[in-house]
Design a protein around this motif. Structure first.
Motif, mmCIF file in Angstrom:
data_model
loop_
_atom_site.group_PDB
_atom_site.id
_atom_site.type_symbol
_atom_site.label_atom_id
_atom_site.label_comp_id
_atom_site.label_asym_id
_atom_site.label_seq_id
_atom_site.Cartn_x
_atom_site.Cartn_y
_atom_site.Cartn_z
ATOM 1 N N ALA A 7 0.830 -1.205 0.000
ATOM 2 C CA ALA A 7 0.000 0.000 0.000
ATOM 3 C C ALA A 7 0.865 1.257 0.000
ATOM 4 O O ALA A 7 0.568 2.240 -0.682
ATOM 5 C CB ALA A 7 -0.933 -0.011 1.210
ATOM 6 N N LEU A 8 1.960 1.205 0.763
ATOM 7 C CA LEU A 8 2.845 2.365 0.813
ATOM 8 C C LEU A 8 3.609 2.515 -0.495
ATOM 9 O O LEU A 8 3.838 3.634 -0.976
ATOM 10 C CB LEU A 8 3.815 2.225 1.983
ATOM 11 C CG LEU A 8 4.772 3.408 2.214
ATOM 12 C CD1 LEU A 8 4.005 4.694 2.471
ATOM 13 C CD2 LEU A 8 5.704 3.112 3.394
ATOM 14 N N ARG A 9 3.978 1.404 -1.117
ATOM 15 C CA ARG A 9 4.676 1.457 -2.398
ATOM 16 C C ARG A 9 3.790 2.106 -3.459
ATOM 17 O O ARG A 9 4.250 2.926 -4.263
ATOM 18 C CB ARG A 9 5.090 0.045 -2.823
ATOM 19 C CG ARG A 9 5.976 0.037 -4.069
ATOM 20 C CD ARG A 9 6.322 -1.367 -4.554
ATOM 21 N NE ARG A 9 7.044 -2.115 -3.539
ATOM 22 C CZ ARG A 9 6.567 -3.182 -2.919
ATOM 23 N NH1 ARG A 9 5.342 -3.626 -3.223
ATOM 24 N NH2 ARG A 9 7.294 -3.825 -2.023
ATOM 25 N N GLU A 10 2.522 1.757 -3.474
ATOM 26 C CA GLU A 10 1.592 2.360 -4.427
ATOM 27 C C GLU A 10 1.411 3.839 -4.153
ATOM 28 O O GLU A 10 1.305 4.649 -5.086
ATOM 29 C CB GLU A 10 0.244 1.637 -4.353
ATOM 30 C CG GLU A 10 0.299 0.191 -4.833
ATOM 31 C CD GLU A 10 -1.035 -0.514 -4.659
ATOM 32 O OE1 GLU A 10 -1.970 0.129 -4.107
ATOM 33 O OE2 GLU A 10 -1.151 -1.691 -5.071
ATOM 34 N N VAL A 16 1.461 11.640 -5.793
ATOM 35 C CA VAL A 16 0.752 12.517 -4.842
ATOM 36 C C VAL A 16 0.684 11.761 -3.529
ATOM 37 O O VAL A 16 -0.065 10.799 -3.385
ATOM 38 C CB VAL A 16 -0.666 12.865 -5.342
ATOM 39 C CG1 VAL A 16 -1.361 13.763 -4.326
ATOM 40 C CG2 VAL A 16 -0.600 13.543 -6.704
ATOM 41 N N THR A 17 1.486 12.172 -2.575
ATOM 42 C CA THR A 17 1.589 11.423 -1.327
ATOM 43 C C THR A 17 0.956 12.167 -0.169
ATOM 44 O O THR A 17 0.830 13.392 -0.173
ATOM 45 C CB THR A 17 3.056 11.133 -0.985
ATOM 46 O OG1 THR A 17 3.747 12.376 -0.818
ATOM 47 C CG2 THR A 17 3.722 10.341 -2.088
ATOM 48 N N THR A 18 0.555 11.395 0.801
ATOM 49 C CA THR A 18 0.026 11.945 2.065
ATOM 50 C C THR A 18 0.873 11.367 3.189
ATOM 51 O O THR A 18 0.393 10.609 4.028
ATOM 52 C CB THR A 18 -1.456 11.554 2.232
ATOM 53 O OG1 THR A 18 -1.565 10.130 2.107
ATOM 54 C CG2 THR A 18 -2.320 12.231 1.200
ATOM 55 N N LEU A 19 2.143 11.746 3.171
ATOM 56 C CA LEU A 19 3.096 11.147 4.092
ATOM 57 C C LEU A 19 3.557 12.144 5.147
ATOM 58 O O LEU A 19 3.611 13.355 4.908
ATOM 59 C CB LEU A 19 4.316 10.619 3.332
ATOM 60 C CG LEU A 19 4.049 9.566 2.259
ATOM 61 C CD1 LEU A 19 5.349 9.202 1.560
ATOM 62 C CD2 LEU A 19 3.398 8.340 2.877
#
Length: 283
Positions: A7-10, A16-19
């Protein structure tokens, strides 16, 4: 090799990340605290990670081999999260810090980036900067026995075996007055000779510093009374009436171990090793 959850790789591949980053800090006394650089609180398993701490991180370094990796975190001291008193009292010394990369939209999607210990802490007003030291630092710590003339054990530990609870080696007292920040005149130690508690340990049992301790730099008995000087100032001001327990000190020399404590059989040094003076005397 680090395994990144699917899931994190995708999420990383989407562009567009929400990290955000989260830090879980575990002190030696078991207290666990959580912090995040996100703008809202997050849950990391059962640990709430606070956003209001203002915690952030600098660039981290990573190297191949056995070199010590490092980084820093910085933030502000807050009464309900990180208090200046706890920091000064050493409650965060050698604390373990986990650094996590977390998807704040789904906190269960996360990756453990590093595990480190808390190193040097620098303070400036209400702000602080804490050094993070990787686990490789432990490889540089002393292990095994060291061949020295002085004893390598601490008085009263499992290798020394001296019973510090004996009446002749410990006493209770109270602070009578202050001569300086770390120098106090005390009551209750009149039965002990000059220097008996030098290099010992004083632990407060009441007052603002209750539960905290410091090593004794000097124990002096003179015509004016009993004076105890600590190696460092306590985090909170010492006040007359504060109660404490103090234990005897040891200079780690064989003669002291034999004559003062009758513990020569457990001496953990090598007093008969020739010193430098002997070695060069034949030159």
């Amino acid at each position: 090799m680090r395994q990144i959850p699917e899931a994190l790789r995708e999420q990383l591949a989407s562009g567009v990340t929400t990290l955000c980053r989260c830090w879980r800090l575990v002190r030696a006394d078991g207290v666990t605290l959580g912090f995040t650089d996100h703008d809202e609180d997050l849950m990391l398993d059962a640990t709430p990670c606070r956003a209001g701490s203002g915690l952030d991180a600098s660039e981290a370094t990573a190297r191949f081999g056995l070199q010590v990796d490092g980084g820093e975190v910085f933030g502000a001291l807050a009464d309900d999260a990180l208090s200046e008193a706890d920091l000064a009292a050493g409650r965060y010394d050698a604390a373990t810090i986990e650094t996590w990369l977390v998807d704040w939209s789904a906190p269960s999607t996360r990756l453990l980036l590093a595990v480190a210990t808390l190193g040097e802490v620098r303070r400036e007003g209400a702000a602080f900067t804490a050094e993070l030291r990787s686990l490789a630092e432990k490889l540089g710590q002393e292990s095994g026995r060291v061949y020295t003339v002085a004893c390598t054990a601490d008085l009263g530990d499992a290798r020394c075996r001296v019973d510090l609870s004996a009446a002749s080696l410990s006493a209770s007292g109270t602070v009578a007055s202050l001569d300086a920040t770390a120098t106090v005149r005390v009551a209750g130690l009149e039965a002990f000779g000059d220097g008996w508690f030098t290099a010992g340990r004083l632990a407060f049992t009441s007052g603002a510093n209750a539960g905290l301790a410091s090593e004794v730099k000097r124990h002096v008995v003179d015509a004016t009374g009993v004076v105890v000087t600590l190696w460092q100032a306590m985090p909170e001001p010492i006040a007359p009436g504060d109660a404490f327990v103090i234990t005897a000190g040891c200079d780690k020399q064989f003669a002291t171990c034999r004559d003062r404590f009758g513990n020569a059989a457990n001496f953990r040094g090598f007093p008969h090793i020739p010193g430098n003076d002997y070695v060069i005397s034949h030159a």
